[in-house]
Structures are given as C-alpha cells and as structure tokens.
Enzyme design. Structure first.
Site, PDB file in Angstrom:
ATOM      1  N   ARG A  60     116.297  81.865  60.786  1.00  0.00           N
ATOM      2  CA  ARG A  60     114.838  81.913  60.623  1.00  0.00           C
ATOM      3  C   ARG A  60     114.161  81.206  61.807  1.00  0.00           C
ATOM      4  O   ARG A  60     113.211  81.728  62.401  1.00  0.00           O
ATOM      5  CB  ARG A  60     114.464  81.249  59.301  1.00  0.00           C
ATOM      6  N   LYS A 111     107.389  81.501  48.643  1.00  0.00           N
ATOM      7  CA  LYS A 111     107.145  80.345  47.783  1.00  0.00           C
ATOM      8  C   LYS A 111     105.901  80.580  46.936  1.00  0.00           C
ATOM      9  O   LYS A 111     104.889  81.070  47.438  1.00  0.00           O
ATOM     10  CB  LYS A 111     106.984  79.083  48.636  1.00  0.00           C
ATOM     11  N   ARG A 118     113.470  83.750  54.437  1.00  0.00           N
ATOM     12  CA  ARG A 118     114.301  82.693  53.875  1.00  0.00           C
ATOM     13  C   ARG A 118     115.477  83.312  53.127  1.00  0.00           C
ATOM     14  O   ARG A 118     115.405  84.442  52.640  1.00  0.00           O
ATOM     15  CB  ARG A 118     113.490  81.817  52.912  1.00  0.00           C
ATOM     16  N   HIS A 174     118.779  79.386  57.527  1.00  0.00           N
ATOM     17  CA  HIS A 174     117.505  78.828  57.989  1.00  0.00           C
ATOM     18  C   HIS A 174     117.494  78.713  59.507  1.00  0.00           C
ATOM     19  O   HIS A 174     116.431  78.789  60.132  1.00  0.00           O
ATOM     20  CB  HIS A 174     117.245  77.471  57.344  1.00  0.00           C
ATOM     21  N   HIS A 216     104.310  80.895  56.272  1.00  0.00           N
ATOM     22  CA  HIS A 216     103.954  79.473  56.290  1.00  0.00           C
ATOM     23  C   HIS A 216     102.533  79.289  55.756  1.00  0.00           C
ATOM     24  O   HIS A 216     101.619  79.984  56.184  1.00  0.00           O
ATOM     25  CB  HIS A 216     104.005  78.911  57.714  1.00  0.00           C
ATOM     26  N   TYR A 232     107.762  75.386  66.272  1.00  0.00           N
ATOM     27  CA  TYR A 232     108.570  76.244  67.136  1.00  0.00           C
ATOM     28  C   TYR A 232     108.056  76.273  68.569  1.00  0.00           C
ATOM     29  O   TYR A 232     108.796  76.637  69.479  1.00  0.00           O
ATOM     30  CB  TYR A 232     108.614  77.669  66.570  1.00  0.00           C
TER      31      TYR A 232
END
Length: 316
Positions: A265, A191, A167, A262, A288, A297
């Site tokens: 990404r 995150k 990210r 992004h 994730h 994806y």
C-alpha cells in the site's frame, strides 16, 4: 491479544457503573461506528486502564473524570516506559470517549477536549522500487506457471494490492460483484464501511480474469458465497494468509525490504506520487480521512529526489 474473558475480568474490578458505561460504549463502537473487532478491543483495553486509574484515585463514576485525571493517566504511561505512539493512541482513545460521555449526557462536560498528546514520530515507511515491485509480481507469476489455482490467486492478489493500494482487510472483503471489469474499477468498503471506487490497470485485470476463469472454480466449495478470493479450503481467504503470502514472495526479491500487504500500500502510494499524481487524488484512492496521513508519502518521494540529485548532478 486479550480474550473476551480477559476483558470481563478487568471490567469486574471496576465499579459497576463504570463497567456498564464501558459495555454501552462497546455497543456504540460496534453498532453505530461499525469499527472492526480489533479496533474495538484496543479502545476498550485502553479505556479499562483509564477507568482503573481513575478508580485508584478515588473516582466512582465516569462523570467525575476531569483533565487532571486524564493527564495523570498519560503521565503514568510515560513512567511505565510506553512509547510515544502508544501514549498518543491512548490519548486519542480518551478524547473520543470523553466526547461521547458529554454528548450522551453521561458527563457534565467533555473532560478530554483540551487533552494533548505527544507527537508521533512519522518515519517514512519502507517501500519497493518500481523494479523490485515488478520482480515481486514476476516471481509470483513464475511460481504460478504450473497453472495451479493457488498460484493464479496469489498473482491476482499481489497485482491488485499493488495496483490499487487497498488495505489487506479491504482485499479479503471483496466480492466478485465489487469488480467492474469493463471500467477496471473495484468498489472498496474501507474503515467505517465508507465506500470508494479504485481503478486498476491492465496487468491486474488480466491476472484477476485468469483467477476467475481457471483458478477460483477449482478451489470453490459450497459456502464460498460471492467472495472474490478464496483460501486453500475453498472459502473466503483470511488476512493472515495474505500477509504470509506477501512476506514469502518479498523474500524472493533480492535486496527488497521485508514487508507485508501494508508495505505494498505504501509502495503504491509512493509510486503514484512519483509518477505525478496529485496528493488529493492519492488521498481519495487510499481512503485516507485526513490529507495529513497521505502527506507522509511525500517524505519518501522527497528523499528519493535528494538521492537522485546527489547521484546525478555534477555539483551536488
């Protein structure tokens, strides 16, 4: 974006007990969950709207929140024309909040445990083809031919974004010590400050090495610290500068869809899957929390397979 003064003004309209609970929740999100300021602001904005709605229905304390109140709040969002994505996000904010209320003894039960939300439309994100990704890097490298520090930095950032799929916030947060140049692995804090290691290839390694050798020392000023990538003024680069860079360089690639970091990404994830990487590995590389996020994806790769089939098979 709402300022701190805006938030305080909204909170002032709430009963004092509710405003205090929101302040406690903000400390929880910031200190215990280590969420970004942007995410905290979004949560607080959504919950201020919820508590304002509850107040207008006659509730005076968060312990009085019930499922009917939560559902009526979401229904109001729909009548106001809010998108399914926005309503789903606000439903999530409400569920996380009511779970915290119950867990901390501020409510007798978790009112949001049974709260549903509209399914978000999962549209496959735009991605670059492999040749377009190569053209993107080549265009940036052509502009860096003069050996300028900024040009070397731009190539290194683009190479690393595409090579790793990290990210933009993770990129700008990198320090020099996060690079393991021997193993070609970068340590990333995602995150919730969750740490993961992501490999990168030789082109990215060469670009980063050139930046560290000939670019970074020329830009660095006192106060830069250990930041891997620096802005034009010599301190840690910010996310906006990286986004602007990606949009500018994408414009140099004829026919490529406009995208920011992004999008790179998404592109990295898609190319990994198309190259044979398994879904679990891509999930780990991207950081994730849920495999369902990574599965988005697979729609992109399936669409490409269909297109290739139609173009190549004689009986398609």
């Amino acid at each position: 974006m709402a300022t701190e003064a805006d938030v305080e003004a909204r909170d002032a309209a709430l009963p004092e007990s509710m405003a205090q609970v929101l302040a406690d929740y903000e400390r929880h999100l910031t200190s215990e969950r280590d969420l970004t300021p942007h995410t905290v602001r979004a949560y607080l904005g959504d919950l201020t709207g919820l508590l304002d709605h509850a107040t207008r229905l006659g509730l005076a304390d968060v312990g009085q929140l019930d499922l009917r109140t939560l559902r009526s709040w979401l229904a109001k969002q729909q009548t106001m024309g809010k998108s399914r994505t926005t309503i789903a996000r606000r439903a999530t904010a409400a569920r996380v909040f009511t779970a915290w209320l119950a867990r901390t003894g501020r409510a007798p039960a978790d009112a949001g445990a049974s709260l549903g939300s509209p399914k978000k439309h999962k549209t496959p994100p735009p991605v670059l083809r492999a040749d377009e990704a190569a053209d993107l890097i080549r265009a940036a490298a052509d502009r860096a031919d003069d050996g300028s520090p900024v040009g070397l930095r731009d190539v290194a950032m683009l190479e690393l974004l595409y090579a790793t799929g990290i990210r933009v916030g993770e990129l700008v947060g990198l320090d020099i010590d996060d690079l393991d140049t021997q193993r070609q692995v970068v340590r990333v804090f995602g995150k919730g400050r969750k740490e993961r290691s992501v490999p990168y290839g030789r082109p990215a390694a060469r670009a980063v090495d050139r930046w560290l050798t000939a670019g970074r020392p020329a830009l660095r000023v006192e106060g830069a610290g250990a930041a891997l990538f620096l802005g034009a003024r010599g301190r840690r680069i910010d996310q906006r500068a990286v986004r602007e860079l990606v949009h500018r360089r994408i414009a140099d690639v004829p026919g490529a869809p406009d995208m920011g970091p992004h999008g790179l990404r998404h592109t990295a994830a898609t190319h990994l899957l198309e190259g044979g990487a398994d879904l679990r590995s891509v999930q780990e590389l991207l950081g994730h929390a849920s495999l369902a996020t990574t599965q988005l994806y697979t729609h992109v790769t399936t669409d490409r397979l269909r297109q290739a089939y139609r173009q190549a098979h004689p009986r398609a």
